[in-house]
Design a protein around this motif. Structure first.
Motif, PDB file in Angstrom:
ATOM      1  N   UNK A 175       0.835  -1.199   0.000  1.00 41.73           N
ATOM      2  CA  UNK A 175       0.000   0.000   0.000  1.00 41.73           C
ATOM      3  C   UNK A 175       0.873   1.254   0.000  1.00 41.73           C
ATOM      4  N   UNK A 176       0.268   2.366  -0.404  1.00 39.90           N
ATOM      5  CA  UNK A 176       1.012   3.613  -0.522  1.00 39.90           C
ATOM      6  C   UNK A 176       1.508   4.087   0.841  1.00 39.90           C
ATOM      7  N   UNK A 177       2.582   4.859   0.814  1.00 31.97           N
ATOM      8  CA  UNK A 177       3.174   5.356   2.059  1.00 31.97           C
ATOM      9  C   UNK A 177       2.175   6.175   2.854  1.00 31.97           C
ATOM     10  N   UNK A 178       1.375   6.962   2.154  1.00 31.88           N
ATOM     11  CA  UNK A 178       0.386   7.791   2.841  1.00 31.88           C
ATOM     12  C   UNK A 178      -0.611   6.932   3.616  1.00 31.88           C
ATOM     13  N   UNK A 179      -0.974   5.777   3.042  1.00 36.20           N
ATOM     14  CA  UNK A 179      -1.930   4.899   3.715  1.00 36.20           C
ATOM     15  C   UNK A 179      -1.396   4.423   5.061  1.00 36.20           C
ATOM     16  N   UNK A 180      -0.105   4.095   5.106  1.00 33.74           N
ATOM     17  CA  UNK A 180       0.474   3.644   6.376  1.00 33.74           C
ATOM     18  C   UNK A 180       0.422   4.758   7.409  1.00 33.74           C
ATOM     19  N   UNK A 181       0.539   5.997   6.961  1.00 32.25           N
ATOM     20  CA  UNK A 181       0.397   7.125   7.878  1.00 32.25           C
ATOM     21  C   UNK A 181      -1.019   7.249   8.401  1.00 32.25           C
ATOM     22  N   UNK A 182      -2.008   7.026   7.528  1.00 32.35           N
ATOM     23  CA  UNK A 182      -3.403   7.089   7.972  1.00 32.35           C
ATOM     24  C   UNK A 182      -3.738   5.924   8.894  1.00 32.35           C
ATOM     25  N   UNK A 183      -3.145   4.741   8.640  1.00 29.76           N
ATOM     26  CA  UNK A 183      -3.340   3.600   9.554  1.00 29.76           C
ATOM     27  C   UNK A 183      -2.854   3.973  10.959  1.00 29.76           C
ATOM     28  N   UNK A 184      -1.675   4.605  10.996  1.00 29.48           N
ATOM     29  CA  UNK A 184      -1.102   5.019  12.282  1.00 29.48           C
ATOM     30  C   UNK A 184      -2.007   6.029  12.980  1.00 29.48           C
ATOM     31  N   UNK A 185      -2.520   6.996  12.207  1.00 31.17           N
ATOM     32  CA  UNK A 185      -3.406   8.011  12.794  1.00 31.17           C
ATOM     33  C   UNK A 185      -4.688   7.372  13.318  1.00 31.17           C
ATOM     34  N   UNK A 186      -5.221   6.399  12.592  1.00 33.54           N
ATOM     35  CA  UNK A 186      -6.427   5.708  13.049  1.00 33.54           C
ATOM     36  C   UNK A 186      -6.173   4.963  14.357  1.00 33.54           C
ATOM     37  N   UNK A 187      -4.990   4.404  14.490  1.00 37.31           N
ATOM     38  CA  UNK A 187      -4.658   3.687  15.721  1.00 37.31           C
ATOM     39  C   UNK A 187      -4.473   4.655  16.883  1.00 37.31           C
ATOM     40  N   UNK A 188      -3.808   5.767  16.627  1.00 43.79           N
ATOM     41  CA  UNK A 188      -3.473   6.691  17.701  1.00 43.79           C
ATOM     42  C   UNK A 188      -4.680   7.496  18.186  1.00 43.79           C
ATOM     43  N   UNK A 189      -5.413   8.082  17.251  1.00 43.89           N
ATOM     44  CA  UNK A 189      -6.473   9.024  17.652  1.00 43.89           C
ATOM     45  C   UNK A 189      -7.814   8.343  17.946  1.00 43.89           C
ATOM     46  N   UNK A 190      -8.555   7.834  16.959  1.00 41.88           N
ATOM     47  CA  UNK A 190      -9.882   7.288  17.293  1.00 41.88           C
ATOM     48  C   UNK A 190      -9.845   6.001  18.108  1.00 41.88           C
ATOM     49  N   UNK A 191      -8.709   5.264  18.057  1.00 42.38           N
ATOM     50  CA  UNK A 191      -8.665   4.000  18.792  1.00 42.38           C
ATOM     51  C   UNK A 191      -8.072   4.187  20.187  1.00 42.38           C
ATOM     52  N   UNK A 192      -6.790   4.543  20.263  1.00 42.44           N
ATOM     53  CA  UNK A 192      -6.148   4.655  21.575  1.00 42.44           C
ATOM     54  C   UNK A 192      -6.653   5.854  22.377  1.00 42.44           C
ATOM     55  N   UNK A 193      -6.865   6.990  21.712  1.00 38.27           N
ATOM     56  CA  UNK A 193      -7.358   8.177  22.409  1.00 38.27           C
ATOM     57  C   UNK A 193      -8.883   8.270  22.385  1.00 38.27           C
ATOM     58  N   UNK A 194      -9.519   7.340  21.685  1.00 38.66           N
ATOM     59  CA  UNK A 194     -10.969   7.314  21.614  1.00 38.66           C
ATOM     60  C   UNK A 194     -11.543   6.092  22.312  1.00 38.66           C
ATOM     61  N   UNK A 195     -11.491   4.953  21.639  1.00 42.42           N
ATOM     62  CA  UNK A 195     -12.050   3.718  22.201  1.00 42.42           C
ATOM     63  C   UNK A 195     -11.407   3.347  23.528  1.00 42.42           C
ATOM     64  N   UNK A 196     -10.094   3.535  23.646  1.00 46.24           N
ATOM     65  CA  UNK A 196      -9.415   3.144  24.885  1.00 46.24           C
ATOM     66  C   UNK A 196      -9.862   3.998  26.062  1.00 46.24           C
ATOM     67  N   UNK A 197     -10.083   5.288  25.821  1.00 43.00           N
ATOM     68  CA  UNK A 197     -10.611   6.158  26.884  1.00 43.00           C
ATOM     69  C   UNK A 197     -12.003   5.696  27.294  1.00 43.00           C
ATOM     70  N   UNK A 198     -12.823   5.325  26.314  1.00 40.10           N
ATOM     71  CA  UNK A 198     -14.168   4.852  26.625  1.00 40.10           C
ATOM     72  C   UNK A 198     -14.126   3.525  27.372  1.00 40.10           C
ATOM     73  N   UNK A 199     -13.154   2.668  27.046  1.00 37.42           N
ATOM     74  CA  UNK A 199     -12.971   1.426  27.799  1.00 37.42           C
ATOM     75  C   UNK A 199     -12.623   1.712  29.257  1.00 37.42           C
ATOM     76  N   UNK A 200     -11.928   2.818  29.491  1.00 44.17           N
ATOM     77  CA  UNK A 200     -11.575   3.179  30.863  1.00 44.17           C
ATOM     78  C   UNK A 200     -12.789   3.703  31.618  1.00 44.17           C
ATOM     79  N   UNK A 201     -13.532   4.633  31.018  1.00 45.45           N
ATOM     80  CA  UNK A 201     -14.626   5.260  31.762  1.00 45.45           C
ATOM     81  C   UNK A 201     -15.867   4.384  31.856  1.00 45.45           C
ATOM     82  N   UNK A 202     -15.920   3.272  31.100  1.00 45.46           N
ATOM     83  CA  UNK A 202     -17.111   2.428  31.184  1.00 45.46           C
ATOM     84  C   UNK A 202     -17.204   1.739  32.546  1.00 45.46           C
ATOM     85  N   UNK A 203     -16.151   1.847  33.339  1.00 48.65           N
ATOM     86  CA  UNK A 203     -16.220   1.377  34.722  1.00 48.65           C
ATOM     87  C   UNK A 203     -17.134   2.275  35.540  1.00 48.65           C
TER      88      UNK A 203
END
Length: 314
Positions: free
Chosen positions: A214-242
């Protein structure tokens, strides 16, 4: 079992807001990538695991916690990972048959499944005014997508896939609500993201999606998807669901289309239409009513009853 009434270190409703803002970036990064949707979903989770693993150095107790997990927790985490993987695959696949607006509107119906699941599994009851706010927010979602809503033919099949995606992600949150009373957020997130990654990689291999090239830009977007909506998004929600239940999390996520529209305006130059503007205001009003009149977060106020403890999953 961890003490579910312990006071959170960070205001849970503020964390919910920040998590939803982070999740709102998801559609932006997906739109910027030209890779196949299953590959985008796969590397979103794979990169999330890769970024999480180094944190084990500062959280070494998580290793022992994961090793000591009983069979029931492993089974629930596996089911949770399957639900999360199914959500991404069903949602992305629905986009091949129906419009983006139709798919997004149906996926945001997850609070309806959360109302039902919260009642049957946790004995939760939603106050009338809070329920009114929830339904109002759902109406706002339909206002946003009404002009592009498709019915009939293959579009109907896409709508069914999107609606099923809403049900599966609700299952993911319901399991998280239960198991987070026993397992730390870090351990739960690492295990479930790893399981989800394995499921998605197997899906790609079976259907013949290449994992490289895949194109180099795609790997950058994969990284952004992991960092922002997943780790800073879903992971925060996994924490507060307690402290906040599945219904509240699902209601908060209804704000995602609003955040995405704002980001699309500034980043992609997309015009905010009148239905999006009106629908966004309705969604925000509905979310406010729900949070204002729903039960408060566990451990935040001493004199309020906490959210119902898990019954039928125990």
């Amino acid at each position: 079992m961890t003490n579910s009434t312990e006071k959170p270190l960070f205001p849970p409703y503020l964390a919910l807001f920040l998590g939803v803002v982070a999740i709102s970036t998801s559609a932006i990064f997906v739109k910027l990538s030209v890779a196949p949707s299953p590959i985008i979903a796969t590397y979103r989770l794979v990169f999330s695991v890769v970024l999480t693993l180094p944190l084990l150095y500062w959280n070494r107790g998580a290793i022992g916690e994961i090793i000591r997990m009983p069979r029931k927790q492993w089974l629930l985490c596996t089911l949770s990972g399957a639900f999360l993987a199914s959500h991404f695959l069903l949602w992305f696949e629905s986009l091949n048959y129906t419009s983006v607006a139709s798919s997004t509107v149906l996926v945001t119906l997850q609070p309806l499944f959360a109302f039902i699941g919260g009642y049957f599994f946790f004995g939760e009851k939603v106050r009338p005014l809070a329920l009114t706010g929830g339904l109002l927010a759902i109406v706002g979602s339909f206002v946003i997508g009404w002009g592009d809503f498709q019915v009939g033919g293959m579009a109907l099949w896409g709508d069914i896939l999107a609606l099923t995606g809403a049900a599966t992600v609700t299952g993911y949150w319901l399991i998280a609500q239960y198991i987070r009373q026993y397992l730390s957020s870090f351990s739960y997130t690492l295990v479930v993201y790893s399981i989800t990654s394995i499921i998605l990689v197997c899906y790609d291999l079976v259907l013949g999606y290449p994992l490289t090239g895949y194109e180099a830009a795609d790997w950058g977007w994969f990284f952004c998807l992991a960092l922002f909506p997943t780790l800073l998004g879903h992971s925060i929600l996994n924490w507060i669901i307690k402290w906040l239940n599945t219904t509240t999390i699902s209601m908060g996520i209804l704000g995602e289309p609003v955040g995405t529209a704002i980001l699309a305006y500034f980043i992609l130059g997309e015009v905010v239409t009148i239905p999006q503007y009106v629908g966004g205001l309705i969604i925000l009003a509905g979310i406010y009513l729900f949070i204002r009149y729903n039960q408060i977060a566990k451990g935040v106020e001493k004199d309020e009853p906490t959210a119902a403890s898990p019954k039928k999953l125990a």
